[in-house]
Write a protein that holds these residues in place. Structure first.
Motif, PDB file in Angstrom:
ATOM      1  N   ASP A  22      56.231   5.332  30.495  1.00  0.00           N
ATOM      2  CA  ASP A  22      55.242   4.702  31.366  1.00  0.00           C
ATOM      3  C   ASP A  22      55.866   3.632  32.244  1.00  0.00           C
ATOM      4  OD1 ASP A  22      53.243   6.290  30.343  1.00  0.00           O
ATOM      5  OD2 ASP A  22      52.557   4.805  28.887  1.00  0.00           O
ATOM      6  N   VAL A  23      56.705   2.812  31.648  1.00  0.00           N
ATOM      7  CA  VAL A  23      57.304   1.694  32.385  1.00  0.00           C
ATOM      8  C   VAL A  23      58.187   2.193  33.526  1.00  0.00           C
ATOM      9  CG1 VAL A  23      58.983  -0.195  32.218  1.00  0.00           C
ATOM     10  CG2 VAL A  23      57.178   0.029  30.499  1.00  0.00           C
ATOM     11  N   LEU A  24      58.982   3.220  33.262  1.00  0.00           N
ATOM     12  CA  LEU A  24      59.945   3.693  34.255  1.00  0.00           C
ATOM     13  C   LEU A  24      59.356   4.699  35.233  1.00  0.00           C
ATOM     14  CD1 LEU A  24      63.101   4.084  31.978  1.00  0.00           C
ATOM     15  CD2 LEU A  24      62.529   2.186  33.514  1.00  0.00           C
ATOM     16  N   ASP A  25      58.204   5.263  34.907  1.00  0.00           N
ATOM     17  CA  ASP A  25      57.526   6.200  35.800  1.00  0.00           C
ATOM     18  C   ASP A  25      58.481   7.320  36.223  1.00  0.00           C
ATOM     19  OD1 ASP A  25      55.603   7.372  37.360  1.00  0.00           O
ATOM     20  OD2 ASP A  25      55.797   5.971  39.037  1.00  0.00           O
ATOM     21  N   LEU A  26      58.984   8.034  35.231  1.00  0.00           N
ATOM     22  CA  LEU A  26      59.980   9.073  35.494  1.00  0.00           C
ATOM     23  C   LEU A  26      59.406  10.322  36.140  1.00  0.00           C
ATOM     24  CD1 LEU A  26      62.165   8.866  32.256  1.00  0.00           C
ATOM     25  CD2 LEU A  26      62.547   7.773  34.465  1.00  0.00           C
ATOM     26  N   HIS A  27      58.115  10.334  36.354  1.00  0.00           N
ATOM     27  CA  HIS A  27      57.465  11.495  36.942  1.00  0.00           C
ATOM     28  C   HIS A  27      57.404  11.398  38.465  1.00  0.00           C
ATOM     29  CE1 HIS A  27      53.757  14.356  36.953  1.00  0.00           C
ATOM     30  NE2 HIS A  27      54.869  15.026  37.013  1.00  0.00           N
ATOM     31  N   ARG A  28      57.611  10.227  39.000  1.00  0.00           N
ATOM     32  CA  ARG A  28      57.456  10.022  40.441  1.00  0.00           C
ATOM     33  C   ARG A  28      58.579  10.714  41.223  1.00  0.00           C
ATOM     34  NH1 ARG A  28      58.439   4.190  42.926  1.00  0.00           N
ATOM     35  NH2 ARG A  28      57.345   3.589  41.011  1.00  0.00           N
ATOM     36  N   SER A  29      58.220  11.460  42.242  1.00  0.00           N
ATOM     37  CA  SER A  29      59.174  12.028  43.203  1.00  0.00           C
ATOM     38  C   SER A  29      60.184  12.970  42.579  1.00  0.00           C
ATOM     39  CB  SER A  29      59.922  10.900  43.942  1.00  0.00           C
ATOM     40  OG  SER A  29      58.995  10.036  44.564  1.00  0.00           O
ATOM     41  N   GLY A  30      59.800  13.673  41.514  1.00  0.00           N
ATOM     42  CA  GLY A  30      60.712  14.644  40.940  1.00  0.00           C
ATOM     43  C   GLY A  30      61.841  13.978  40.186  1.00  0.00           C
ATOM     44  N   ILE A  31      63.056  14.474  40.372  1.00  0.00           N
ATOM     45  CA  ILE A  31      64.224  13.934  39.671  1.00  0.00           C
ATOM     46  C   ILE A  31      64.328  12.435  39.941  1.00  0.00           C
ATOM     47  CG2 ILE A  31      66.741  14.009  39.493  1.00  0.00           C
ATOM     48  CD1 ILE A  31      66.567  16.966  40.346  1.00  0.00           C
ATOM     49  N   PRO A  32      64.444  11.609  38.911  1.00  0.00           N
ATOM     50  CA  PRO A  32      64.483  10.165  39.133  1.00  0.00           C
ATOM     51  C   PRO A  32      65.723   9.719  39.914  1.00  0.00           C
ATOM     52  CG  PRO A  32      63.957  10.673  36.849  1.00  0.00           C
ATOM     53  CD  PRO A  32      64.395  11.957  37.486  1.00  0.00           C
ATOM     54  N   ASP A  33      65.512   8.753  40.756  1.00  0.00           N
ATOM     55  CA  ASP A  33      66.582   8.132  41.525  1.00  0.00           C
ATOM     56  C   ASP A  33      67.073   6.922  40.731  1.00  0.00           C
ATOM     57  OD1 ASP A  33      68.233   6.865  43.320  1.00  0.00           O
ATOM     58  OD2 ASP A  33      66.812   6.926  44.998  1.00  0.00           O
ATOM     59  N   PHE A  34      68.340   6.934  40.323  1.00  0.00           N
ATOM     60  CA  PHE A  34      68.866   5.835  39.519  1.00  0.00           C
ATOM     61  C   PHE A  34      68.741   4.500  40.241  1.00  0.00           C
ATOM     62  CE2 PHE A  34      72.085   8.839  37.240  1.00  0.00           C
ATOM     63  CZ  PHE A  34      71.017   9.557  36.725  1.00  0.00           C
ATOM     64  N   ALA A  35      68.854   4.520  41.560  1.00  0.00           N
ATOM     65  CA  ALA A  35      68.741   3.285  42.333  1.00  0.00           C
ATOM     66  C   ALA A  35      67.345   2.675  42.208  1.00  0.00           C
ATOM     67  CB  ALA A  35      69.070   3.546  43.805  1.00  0.00           C
ATOM     68  N   ARG A  36      66.344   3.515  41.963  1.00  0.00           N
ATOM     69  CA  ARG A  36      64.983   3.003  41.761  1.00  0.00           C
ATOM     70  C   ARG A  36      64.772   2.526  40.335  1.00  0.00           C
ATOM     71  NH1 ARG A  36      60.378   4.644  39.527  1.00  0.00           N
ATOM     72  NH2 ARG A  36      61.085   6.771  39.070  1.00  0.00           N
ATOM     73  N   ILE A  37      65.304   3.268  39.375  1.00  0.00           N
ATOM     74  CA  ILE A  37      65.076   2.954  37.971  1.00  0.00           C
ATOM     75  C   ILE A  37      65.845   1.717  37.521  1.00  0.00           C
ATOM     76  CG2 ILE A  37      65.398   3.799  35.606  1.00  0.00           C
ATOM     77  CD1 ILE A  37      65.066   6.597  36.679  1.00  0.00           C
ATOM     78  N   ASN A  38      67.081   1.583  37.980  1.00  0.00           N
ATOM     79  CA  ASN A  38      67.975   0.566  37.419  1.00  0.00           C
ATOM     80  C   ASN A  38      67.450  -0.863  37.520  1.00  0.00           C
ATOM     81  OD1 ASN A  38      69.956   2.121  36.226  1.00  0.00           O
ATOM     82  ND2 ASN A  38      71.183   2.278  38.096  1.00  0.00           N
ATOM     83  N   PRO A  39      66.862  -1.298  38.628  1.00  0.00           N
ATOM     84  CA  PRO A  39      66.371  -2.686  38.655  1.00  0.00           C
ATOM     85  C   PRO A  39      65.335  -2.970  37.573  1.00  0.00           C
ATOM     86  CG  PRO A  39      66.532  -1.826  40.878  1.00  0.00           C
ATOM     87  CD  PRO A  39      66.758  -0.665  39.960  1.00  0.00           C
ATOM     88  N   GLU A  40      64.434  -2.018  37.315  1.00  0.00           N
ATOM     89  CA  GLU A  40      63.427  -2.216  36.279  1.00  0.00           C
ATOM     90  C   GLU A  40      64.051  -2.204  34.889  1.00  0.00           C
ATOM     91  OE1 GLU A  40      59.802  -3.036  34.619  1.00  0.00           O
ATOM     92  OE2 GLU A  40      60.334  -3.029  36.757  1.00  0.00           O
ATOM     93  N   LEU A  41      64.949  -1.258  34.656  1.00  0.00           N
ATOM     94  CA  LEU A  41      65.605  -1.161  33.357  1.00  0.00           C
ATOM     95  C   LEU A  41      66.459  -2.400  33.089  1.00  0.00           C
ATOM     96  CD1 LEU A  41      66.179   0.553  30.853  1.00  0.00           C
ATOM     97  CD2 LEU A  41      68.007   1.702  32.146  1.00  0.00           C
ATOM     98  N   GLN A  42      67.174  -2.845  34.102  1.00  0.00           N
ATOM     99  CA  GLN A  42      68.023  -4.030  33.932  1.00  0.00           C
ATOM    100  C   GLN A  42      67.175  -5.271  33.657  1.00  0.00           C
ATOM    101  OE1 GLN A  42      70.730  -4.931  37.206  1.00  0.00           O
ATOM    102  NE2 GLN A  42      72.283  -5.369  35.670  1.00  0.00           N
ATOM    103  N   LYS A  43      66.037  -5.355  34.297  1.00  0.00           N
ATOM    104  CA  LYS A  43      65.153  -6.500  34.060  1.00  0.00           C
ATOM    105  C   LYS A  43      64.636  -6.503  32.623  1.00  0.00           C
ATOM    106  CE  LYS A  43      61.057  -6.355  35.878  1.00  0.00           C
ATOM    107  NZ  LYS A  43      59.952  -6.352  36.878  1.00  0.00           N
TER     108      LYS A  43
END
Length: 288
Positions: A59-80
């Motif tokens: 839920d937090v990472l929203d891995l369903h958005r825009s198909g294959i996840p973009d690491f550049a989008r995920i990383n700031p949230e994961l790092q936080k």
């Protein structure tokens, strides 16, 4: 973890850490559609089977958005959340490189996606296994600490020649671990979470033994990579799993030098048996 045989270093790979550019813009529409198919199929199946930490991470990472996840989008949230980032790699990496990434809170993830005819099984980990299966758990602070401690322990194990014992810990926890909860057993291992068939088999099939986690027992237990698991180990909590990796493994490694391996399908008198298995799968595998 990495394979024993390491492929030749591709020219596009950074020679120090084996990372590559994810090249998210190069994924085709059919690949994004396949990711969505895999994602929806697994999330529909995992409700009531996956542990809360995994479901919360999805839920937090929203891995369903825009198909294959973009690491550049995920990383700031994961790092936080936990200080981790995902780095793209072209495939399996050397053990030392793998452990160095984990020790520095970087998770190496494959950048390629399986083909449609491989939707149910793929031996080499792809981006669905690595990102869908592994990354949501890295949003949990306790599991994030466990993974870093494992990487640090891996670097030490390399110098002691104990990688085979430590690899079993990774296999039976990070890849195929179960968690004991007040609602019954739940899945946290990525090898199960990313597999449609093993998500059911791990919890519901009568064949495998499901045992309480014991570090020494796990390190004495080999595993197979070409079949469903014949034994699963269930930890009482993620905190307990993390705490066990903060100890000095040196004396344990020394003691294991004088111990024989335990047969995968065996049950020892001292084992805590949560679900006794009929070992149907083990006998079937032995006959092949």
């Amino acid at each position: 973890m990495s394979a024993i045989r390491i492929p030749e270093l591709p020219s596009t790979v950074h020679p120090a850490d084996w990372t590559v550019d994810q090249a998210w813009a190069s994924y085709r529409p059919d690949e994004h559609r396949l990711w969505t198919t895999l994602y929806e199929r697994q999330t529909n199946l995992l409700a009531g089977r996956a542990c809360d930490a995994f479901l919360n991470g999805l839920d937090v990472l929203d891995l369903h958005r825009s198909g294959i996840p973009d690491f550049a989008r995920i990383n700031p949230e994961l790092q936080k959340l936990t200080g981790w980032t995902i780095v793209a790699v072209a495939g399996l990496v050397p053990d030392a490189v793998f452990f160095e990434h984990l020790a520095n809170r970087r998770f190496p993830a494959g950048q390629f996606l399986r083909r449609p005819d491989q939707i149910d099984y793929l031996q080499e980990p792809d981006i669905f296994h690595d990102v869908f299966g592994h990354v949501p758990m890295l949003t949990d602070p306790l599991f994030a600490d466990y993974m870093q401690a494992y990487g640090q322990g891996g670097l030490r194990a390399l110098h002691r020649g104990q990688l085979h014992h430590l690899a079993r810990l990774y296999w039976y926890t990070v890849e195929f671990g179960l968690l004991q909860t007040d609602r019954g057993l739940r899945i946290y291992g990525a090898g199960i979470l990313s597999s449609h068939s093993e998500s059911v088999f791990a919890l519901e099939d009568p064949s495998p033994n499901r045992l309480g986690f014991d570090l020494r027992r796990v390190m004495r237990t080999p595993y197979r990579i070409d079949d469903f698991q014949q034994v699963y180990f269930a930890t009482p909590s993620i905190e307990a799993l993390r705490d066990v990796t903060l100890r000095d493994f040196g004396p344990l490694y020394d003691s294991l030098e004088h111990c024989e391996d335990v047969a995968i399908e065996a049950v020892l008198p001292e084992d805590v048996v949560l679900t006794p298995g009929a070992t149907i799968q083990a006998r079937r595998a032995a006959d092949q």
